[in-house]
Design an enzyme around this catalytic site. Structure first.
Site, PDB file in Angstrom:
ATOM      1  N   ASP A 194       0.839  -1.200   0.000  1.00 54.74           N
ATOM      2  CA  ASP A 194       0.000   0.000   0.000  1.00 54.74           C
ATOM      3  C   ASP A 194       0.872   1.246   0.000  1.00 54.74           C
ATOM      4  OD1 ASP A 194      -2.944   1.152   0.867  1.00 54.74           O
ATOM      5  OD2 ASP A 194      -1.324   2.282   1.813  1.00 54.74           O
ATOM      6  N   TYR A 199       3.108   9.872  -0.456  1.00 50.54           N
ATOM      7  CA  TYR A 199       4.267   9.297   0.227  1.00 50.54           C
ATOM      8  C   TYR A 199       5.574   9.574  -0.507  1.00 50.54           C
ATOM      9  CZ  TYR A 199       0.507   6.548   2.417  1.00 50.54           C
ATOM     10  OH  TYR A 199      -0.645   6.137   3.036  1.00 50.54           O
ATOM     11  N   LYS A 240      -2.903   5.809  -4.060  1.00 47.30           N
ATOM     12  CA  LYS A 240      -3.986   6.730  -3.732  1.00 47.30           C
ATOM     13  C   LYS A 240      -3.798   8.075  -4.421  1.00 47.30           C
ATOM     14  CE  LYS A 240      -3.703   4.748   0.892  1.00 47.30           C
ATOM     15  NZ  LYS A 240      -2.252   4.524   0.865  1.00 47.30           N
ATOM     16  N   HIS A 261      -7.734   9.546  -1.647  1.00 41.85           N
ATOM     17  CA  HIS A 261      -7.032   9.510  -0.366  1.00 41.85           C
ATOM     18  C   HIS A 261      -7.808  10.174   0.776  1.00 41.85           C
ATOM     19  CE1 HIS A 261      -2.635   9.296   1.285  1.00 41.85           C
ATOM     20  NE2 HIS A 261      -3.507   8.964   2.207  1.00 41.85           N
ATOM     21  N   LEU A 305      -1.506  -0.353  14.382  1.00 43.88           N
ATOM     22  CA  LEU A 305      -0.870  -0.501  15.695  1.00 43.88           C
ATOM     23  C   LEU A 305      -0.906   0.805  16.492  1.00 43.88           C
ATOM     24  CD1 LEU A 305       2.244  -2.610  14.583  1.00 43.88           C
ATOM     25  CD2 LEU A 305       0.066  -3.435  15.509  1.00 43.88           C
ATOM     26  N   ILE A 353      -2.597  -2.882   7.407  1.00 48.64           N
ATOM     27  CA  ILE A 353      -1.389  -2.613   6.611  1.00 48.64           C
ATOM     28  C   ILE A 353      -0.308  -1.982   7.497  1.00 48.64           C
ATOM     29  CG2 ILE A 353      -2.347  -2.523   4.278  1.00 48.64           C
ATOM     30  CD1 ILE A 353      -2.763   0.501   4.677  1.00 48.64           C
ATOM     31  N   LYS A 368       3.244  -0.792   8.996  1.00 48.37           N
ATOM     32  CA  LYS A 368       4.454  -0.266   8.348  1.00 48.37           C
ATOM     33  C   LYS A 368       5.631  -0.423   9.297  1.00 48.37           C
ATOM     34  CE  LYS A 368       7.222   3.639   8.390  1.00 48.37           C
ATOM     35  NZ  LYS A 368       7.585   4.668   9.397  1.00 48.37           N
ATOM     36  N   SER A 369       6.775  -0.800   8.767  1.00 46.34           N
ATOM     37  CA  SER A 369       8.029  -0.787   9.517  1.00 46.34           C
ATOM     38  C   SER A 369       9.177  -0.715   8.524  1.00 46.34           C
ATOM     39  CB  SER A 369       8.175  -2.047  10.383  1.00 46.34           C
ATOM     40  OG  SER A 369       9.418  -2.022  11.070  1.00 46.34           O
ATOM     41  N   VAL A 370      10.298  -0.178   8.952  1.00 43.38           N
ATOM     42  CA  VAL A 370      11.501  -0.202   8.119  1.00 43.38           C
ATOM     43  C   VAL A 370      12.547  -1.144   8.716  1.00 43.38           C
ATOM     44  CG1 VAL A 370      11.117   2.131   7.234  1.00 43.38           C
ATOM     45  CG2 VAL A 370      12.511   1.823   9.296  1.00 43.38           C
ATOM     46  N   ARG A 374      11.041  -6.401  12.614  1.00 44.32           N
ATOM     47  CA  ARG A 374       9.631  -6.075  12.857  1.00 44.32           C
ATOM     48  C   ARG A 374       8.772  -6.361  11.630  1.00 44.32           C
ATOM     49  NH1 ARG A 374      10.521  -0.445  16.156  1.00 44.32           N
ATOM     50  NH2 ARG A 374      11.106  -1.401  18.149  1.00 44.32           N
ATOM     51  N   ASN A 380       5.639  -8.776  12.273  1.00 47.12           N
ATOM     52  CA  ASN A 380       4.263  -8.384  11.969  1.00 47.12           C
ATOM     53  C   ASN A 380       3.561  -9.353  11.031  1.00 47.12           C
ATOM     54  OD1 ASN A 380       4.598  -6.108  13.563  1.00 47.12           O
ATOM     55  ND2 ASN A 380       4.912  -4.711  11.842  1.00 47.12           N
TER      56      ASN A 380
END
Length: 290
Positions: free
Chosen positions: A60, A65, A90, A123, A205, A243, A245-247, A251, A255
């Site tokens: 997503d 972004y 979006k 969006h 989260l 959805i 998100k992590s970098v 993690r 997830n």
């Protein structure tokens, strides 16, 4: 750079234990996807490649972004067939309007390097702008032309959706909204269910703010899982699409590991009942973009 092999068959989640939700148009979306909000453009390729390696099959992104090109490079390098990954982007507020939406879509597809999109969302409604109906009509054209498979909205209120239905004759397939423990959007979710609209949760989260809650921590200990895994499991069991998100590679993998256990009804109720001083973390859809 490689290319995703084109395949006209519908999305195939084979090889993934993640369940799918059937949208009102008959298409399927994985119930757990990977979000890239606030992922820096030069980092997006790495983290999306990591997510695809772990097993995520839904990505997503959004024009806002600024990382659609990085997502596109990751998809091209993945070695996966086009029908194996569900891709969402979006339309940003500045691009609302019929002709503007068509141009913005072309630009997004150029950045993503794709010939068709699985899901395109408006969006934000930006009611003060008064252009979301025209924007959605452009989404209908893109879908009818075969360039988008499913169309929907994000951050829309019940009132905005009802106007959309009245003026376009179509119910959006999905509404992506802020949803997490402490901000469970119970009334809007019930409305979605009545209209056959899938609910997708951004900030599932609570941007990490809910993970230190004692109730969630206790449930995590019971199952030998992390608080994040408990919250994502809660999303799956209440029927929302999440959805996260992590970098961080660990993690991203953590997830995804949410299928080997189930929460009991009392645990679901306990998470449903959580209240925090801060409910909504993001902007109010009624006023944002005014």
């Amino acid at each position: 750079m490689g290319n995703m092999t084109s395949d006209d068959t519908r999305f195939d989640s084979a090889g993934s234990a993640i369940p799918t939700i059937v949208l009102s148009d008959g298409r399927q979306i994985p119930q757990l996807g990977f979000g890239v909000y606030k992922v820096e453009p030069d980092e997006a390729q790495r983290v999306v490649e990591e997510a695809l390696t772990v097993g995520y099959r839904s990505i997503d992104t959004a024009t806002l972004y600024g990382n659609e090109d990085g997502v596109g490079r990751a998809l091209a390098n993945s070695g996966l067939r086009r029908n194996e990954v569900f891709v969402t982007t979006k339309l940003w507020n500045d691009d609302q309007g019929y002709d503007e939406t068509l141009r913005a879509f072309d630009a997004s597809m150029n950045r993503l390097g794709l010939d068709h999109l699985d899901l395109y969302l408006v969006h934000w409604p930006v009611p003060s702008l008064g252009r979301y109906v025209d924007s959605f009509r452009a989404l209908q054209k893109l879908r009818d032309d075969g360039r988008v498979k499913s169309i929907g909205v994000s951050n829309f209120t019940e009132e905005a959706i009802e106007r959309l239905i009245a003026e376009t004759g179509e119910v959006p397939a999905l509404n992506q909204i802020e949803l997490h423990p402490g901000f469970t959007q119970t009334e809007l979710r019930a409305y979605h269910m009545g209209r056959g609209i899938a609910t997708e949760a951004w900030a599932p989260l609570g941007q990490g703010s809910v993970l230190g809650d004692p109730t969630i921590e206790a449930i995590a200990r019971t199952h030998g899982r992390t608080p994040a895994q408990i919250v994502l499991r809660w999303h799956l069991q209440i029927g929302t699409i999440a959805i996260p998100k992590s970098v961080t590679p660990s993690r991203i993998a953590e997830n995804f590991e949410v299928m080997g256990f189930r929460l009991g009804p009392d645990e679901i109720d306990a998470i449903d009942g959580l209240r925090f001083d801060v409910g909504r973390l993001g902007p109010d859809p009624e006023t944002f973009g005014a």
